[in-house]
Design a protein around this motif. Sequence first.
Motif, PDB file in Angstrom:
ATOM      1  N   PHE A 186      19.061  34.313 -15.112  1.00  0.00           N
ATOM      2  CA  PHE A 186      19.092  32.861 -14.894  1.00  0.00           C
ATOM      3  C   PHE A 186      18.568  32.499 -13.510  1.00  0.00           C
ATOM      4  CE2 PHE A 186      22.661  32.713 -18.162  1.00  0.00           C
ATOM      5  CZ  PHE A 186      21.792  32.340 -19.175  1.00  0.00           C
ATOM      6  N   ILE A 191      14.816  32.565 -13.707  1.00  0.00           N
ATOM      7  CA  ILE A 191      14.324  31.396 -14.441  1.00  0.00           C
ATOM      8  C   ILE A 191      14.408  30.142 -13.575  1.00  0.00           C
ATOM      9  CG2 ILE A 191      14.836  29.822 -16.369  1.00  0.00           C
ATOM     10  CD1 ILE A 191      15.690  32.357 -17.971  1.00  0.00           C
ATOM     11  N   ILE A 202      11.092  28.157 -12.564  1.00  0.00           N
ATOM     12  CA  ILE A 202      10.793  26.949 -13.331  1.00  0.00           C
ATOM     13  C   ILE A 202      11.736  25.807 -12.977  1.00  0.00           C
ATOM     14  CG2 ILE A 202       9.749  28.233 -15.230  1.00  0.00           C
ATOM     15  CD1 ILE A 202      12.261  27.647 -16.867  1.00  0.00           C
ATOM     16  N   ILE A 241      15.366  23.694 -18.982  1.00  0.00           N
ATOM     17  CA  ILE A 241      15.760  24.268 -20.271  1.00  0.00           C
ATOM     18  C   ILE A 241      15.828  23.108 -21.251  1.00  0.00           C
ATOM     19  CG2 ILE A 241      17.550  25.493 -21.560  1.00  0.00           C
ATOM     20  CD1 ILE A 241      18.293  26.896 -18.980  1.00  0.00           C
TER      21      ILE A 241
END
Length: 186
Positions: free
Chosen positions: A52, A55, A59, A63
Amino acid sequence: MLLTYLGLGIILGLSMAAPPGPVNAMIANESMKSWLHGSSIGAGAMTADLIFFIIVYFIQGYIPTPIRNALYIIGGIFMLYLSYLTIRAKMPSKSIKGNYFIGLSMGLTNPYQISWWITVGISIIRSLSILIIPGFFVGILIWIIAFPKAVNMLGSKYVKYVKVISSVILVIFGVYLLYEGILNVI
């Protein structure tokens, strides 16, 4: 300055790892076998945190809602299943390696962890610096070693209570996740 970031990171890591929840319920249950069994669940969940973090870092926490809703529903069903196995004292895997993958799958489907990284994780990285992250993982590591050792030292005379409490926590989180996932889909 680096020691400040390390200290803040450790406190932050402990604050994320210590609250009662499904992962700690499974850690407690598996720690009755050995502290390594419990720690392996925690190590899997910590790997999910690392995923996580990567990620979120790259980004910035995007999500999509349909994926988040699916994770709620899948996570809820999985936690209800784990609750059933916990109360029956049968785990899907009896190996440390298997427990690692249980912890990883719980972590990857745990909306608490996902939400934490999307909200707190992003703001911490942006406001304090990425230098806090090593301390964060040290804090989690401290928890996933100390907590299972403490539970294991209590001994088997408390195993019935650990199973019941762990199972109840898993049911509560499972029902909550299903409710949130279904409510968001409707």
